[in-house]
Design a protein around this motif. Structure first.
Motif, PDB file in Angstrom:
ATOM      1  N   GLY A 258       0.672  -1.422   0.131  1.00 36.82           N
ATOM      2  CA  GLY A 258       0.057   0.196  -0.107  1.00 36.82           C
ATOM      3  C   GLY A 258       0.848   1.226  -0.081  1.00 36.82           C
ATOM      4  N   GLY A 259       1.893   0.915  -0.376  1.00 39.63           N
ATOM      5  CA  GLY A 259       2.867   2.329  -0.396  1.00 39.63           C
ATOM      6  C   GLY A 259       3.256   2.730  -1.914  1.00 39.63           C
ATOM      7  N   ASP A 260       4.075   3.907  -1.661  1.00 40.65           N
ATOM      8  CA  ASP A 260       4.206   4.711  -3.005  1.00 40.65           C
ATOM      9  C   ASP A 260       5.767   3.871  -3.593  1.00 40.65           C
ATOM     10  OD1 ASP A 260       6.191   5.486  -1.471  1.00 40.65           O
ATOM     11  OD2 ASP A 260       5.889   7.584  -1.762  1.00 40.65           O
ATOM     12  N   ARG A 261       5.957   2.909  -2.756  1.00 43.96           N
ATOM     13  CA  ARG A 261       7.167   2.067  -3.539  1.00 43.96           C
ATOM     14  C   ARG A 261       7.091   0.758  -2.680  1.00 43.96           C
ATOM     15  NH1 ARG A 261      12.808   4.468  -1.248  1.00 43.96           N
ATOM     16  NH2 ARG A 261      13.231   2.317  -2.278  1.00 43.96           N
ATOM     17  N   VAL A 327       8.387   5.989   3.448  1.00 42.41           N
ATOM     18  CA  VAL A 327       7.373   5.397   2.298  1.00 42.41           C
ATOM     19  C   VAL A 327       6.236   6.060   2.687  1.00 42.41           C
ATOM     20  CG1 VAL A 327       6.521   3.381   1.396  1.00 42.41           C
ATOM     21  CG2 VAL A 327       8.736   3.392   2.333  1.00 42.41           C
ATOM     22  N   GLN A 328       5.483   6.647   1.637  1.00 43.45           N
ATOM     23  CA  GLN A 328       4.157   7.488   1.681  1.00 43.45           C
ATOM     24  C   GLN A 328       2.996   6.355   1.381  1.00 43.45           C
ATOM     25  OE1 GLN A 328       4.248  10.125   3.306  1.00 43.45           O
ATOM     26  NE2 GLN A 328       6.549  10.277   3.239  1.00 43.45           N
ATOM     27  N   VAL A 329       1.901   6.662   1.736  1.00 46.97           N
ATOM     28  CA  VAL A 329       0.846   5.983   1.190  1.00 46.97           C
ATOM     29  C   VAL A 329       0.595   6.000  -0.009  1.00 46.97           C
ATOM     30  CG1 VAL A 329      -1.751   5.579   1.164  1.00 46.97           C
ATOM     31  CG2 VAL A 329      -0.376   6.053   3.410  1.00 46.97           C
ATOM     32  N   GLY A 330       0.507   4.808  -0.917  1.00 45.80           N
ATOM     33  CA  GLY A 330       0.600   4.925  -2.359  1.00 45.80           C
ATOM     34  C   GLY A 330      -0.841   5.269  -3.072  1.00 45.80           C
ATOM     35  N   THR A 331      -0.770   5.736  -4.341  1.00 47.31           N
ATOM     36  CA  THR A 331      -2.031   6.237  -5.005  1.00 47.31           C
ATOM     37  C   THR A 331      -3.009   5.124  -4.887  1.00 47.31           C
ATOM     38  OG1 THR A 331      -1.224   5.419  -7.329  1.00 47.31           O
ATOM     39  CG2 THR A 331      -0.415   7.638  -6.592  1.00 47.31           C
ATOM     40  N   LEU A 332      -4.170   5.344  -5.231  1.00 44.45           N
ATOM     41  CA  LEU A 332      -5.384   4.536  -5.505  1.00 44.45           C
ATOM     42  C   LEU A 332      -4.897   3.191  -6.192  1.00 44.45           C
ATOM     43  CD1 LEU A 332      -8.101   3.698  -4.386  1.00 44.45           C
ATOM     44  CD2 LEU A 332      -9.072   5.047  -6.423  1.00 44.45           C
ATOM     45  N   ALA A 336      -4.576  -0.559  -5.389  1.00 44.43           N
ATOM     46  CA  ALA A 336      -5.154  -1.642  -6.103  1.00 44.43           C
ATOM     47  C   ALA A 336      -4.596  -2.760  -6.502  1.00 44.43           C
ATOM     48  CB  ALA A 336      -6.214  -0.839  -6.958  1.00 44.43           C
ATOM     49  N   LEU A 337      -3.146  -2.313  -6.976  1.00 44.96           N
ATOM     50  CA  LEU A 337      -2.290  -3.298  -7.549  1.00 44.96           C
ATOM     51  C   LEU A 337      -1.899  -4.161  -6.337  1.00 44.96           C
ATOM     52  CD1 LEU A 337      -0.954  -4.713  -9.935  1.00 44.96           C
ATOM     53  CD2 LEU A 337       0.859  -2.918  -9.560  1.00 44.96           C
ATOM     54  N   ASP A 338      -1.465  -3.825  -5.423  1.00 44.90           N
ATOM     55  CA  ASP A 338      -1.180  -4.600  -4.218  1.00 44.90           C
ATOM     56  C   ASP A 338      -2.237  -5.625  -3.745  1.00 44.90           C
ATOM     57  OD1 ASP A 338       1.251  -3.599  -4.170  1.00 44.90           O
ATOM     58  OD2 ASP A 338       1.082  -2.227  -2.283  1.00 44.90           O
TER      59      ASP A 338
END
Length: 359
Positions: A258-261, A327-332, A336-338
């Motif tokens: 669920g992160g930006d990386r 590590v920031q929270v990822g985009t939607l 969704a991919l995770d």
């Protein structure tokens, strides 16, 4: 155990539950040190020796005592020396009652504090080490306790190295036999009851290196002294340090959900060193262990994993690892991919006990 690297040089039945006898007083001392460090007590505080402390732990009880008089107020500084140097049961009970009201309440404090400092398997039921079927420790936990005291309370730790203490006009020698062996020993505590045999937590420094030794279950005081010295002599003589990773060097990475990386690099705040037998090519392996994948957001510097190092069949070292980046929270779409990966492959569940091998 090597104090600097926390590397275990030798162990036998290190996680077996055993009776601690008076080595439990080391935990009693830790409670006092913590109260002093946090300003809730000072050395000039006075505790009164109750009739209970006098009867259960005084001269007439048959155990070790500082020979405190009943209903006498005693400065905490003196009670500490009575506890540590003379192994006084009367001192231990007086301290427990003075801090927590009753010894039972104090034992609850001991167990809570033990968990806070990482003693995962030990249970305390009294401040003295008197036999109790539910009072059990492991020698690994006692080594961790010794290391914690040495690192956290260096000024108070010096009391463990005092050779003698006189109270009530009675001079008593420190019961730790290592202190008189001229091997650099400066602590910690002995113990002996029928259930435990003869035990000892000891520490010594030679050429800038500190080792900690814990033994229990010996048949005689002489055996206890001899075996403890043999282990220390062997540890100082037979090992040399091997550095695996430098301070703040990236050791590996952990997966992120669920992160930006998808991962975060891991570092240690201290050099990761293990002691190996001199001239030996013994295999050393390291594993990164964490509960994961880690859930975003993650702040740089947060402890998120541990590294465990094995020397042959022995777990030689375990140290915390920290996130080296935010590590920031990822985009939607990233989240969704995770989620899709979790649904299709179960990678989150698989990573729950993720282990990365390093040689």
């Amino acid at each position: 155990m090597d104090a600097d690297s926390h590397a275990v040089l030798f162990e036998k039945n290190a996680d077996e539950l055993v009776a601690p006898a008076s080595m439990a007083k080391t935990m009693t001392a830790e409670i006092v040190f913590n109260e002093l460090k946090n300003g809730r007590l000072n050395m000039d505080n006075e505790f009164t020796v109750s009739e209970n402390a006098w009867r259960k732990g005084g001269a007439g009880s048959g155990g070790s005592a500082m020979f405190a008089r009943v209903n006498t107020p005693i400065r905490l500084e003196d009670l500490l020396r009575g506890l540590i140097v003379q192994s006084g049961n009367d001192a231990a009970i007086a301290i427990a009652e003075g801090i927590a009201g009753t010894e039972e309440n104090f034992a609850r404090m001991m167990n809570e504090r033990a968990r806070q400092i990482g003693l995962t398997k030990s249970t305390f039921r009294n401040a003295t080490g008197y036999g109790d079927p539910d009072q059990k420790v492991t020698v690994r936990d006692l080594a961790k306790l010794a290391l914690h005291i040495i690192e956290t309370y260096p000024d108070y730790y010096k009391i463990f190295g005092e050779r003698e203490f006189t109270w009530n006009k009675i001079r008593q020698q420190n019961r730790n036999p290592l202190l008189s062996m001229e091997i650099g020993a400066d602590g910690l505590k002995t113990g002996n009851i029928d259930e435990s045999g003869y035990g000892l937590i000891g520490s010594a420094v030679q050429n800038g290196q500190r080792l900690i030794v814990v033994v229990n279950g010996l048949k005689t005081a002489k055996d206890r002294a001899n075996e403890s010295r043999k282990l220390l002599d062997w540890g100082f003589r037979a090992f040399e340090a091997r550095q695996l990773f430098a301070e703040n060097q990236v050791v590996g990475e952990a997966q992120v959900f669920g992160g930006d990386r998808r991962s975060v690099p891991l570092v240690s705040k201290k050099p990761i060193r293990v002691l190996v037998n001199r001239g030996d090519s013994e295999r050393v392996s390291a594993r990164i262990v964490y509960n994961g994948p880690l859930k975003a957001p993650i702040q740089k510097g947060t402890e998120v994993a541990r590294i465990r190092v094995d020397r042959g069949e022995t777990q030689a070292l375990e140290m915390p690892l920290y996130a080296d980046e935010d590590v920031q929270v990822g985009t939607l779409s990233q989240r969704a991919l995770d989620g899709l990966l979790e649904f299709s492959t179960g990678w989150v569940r698989k990573a729950f006990t993720s282990v990365v091998d390093r040689i």
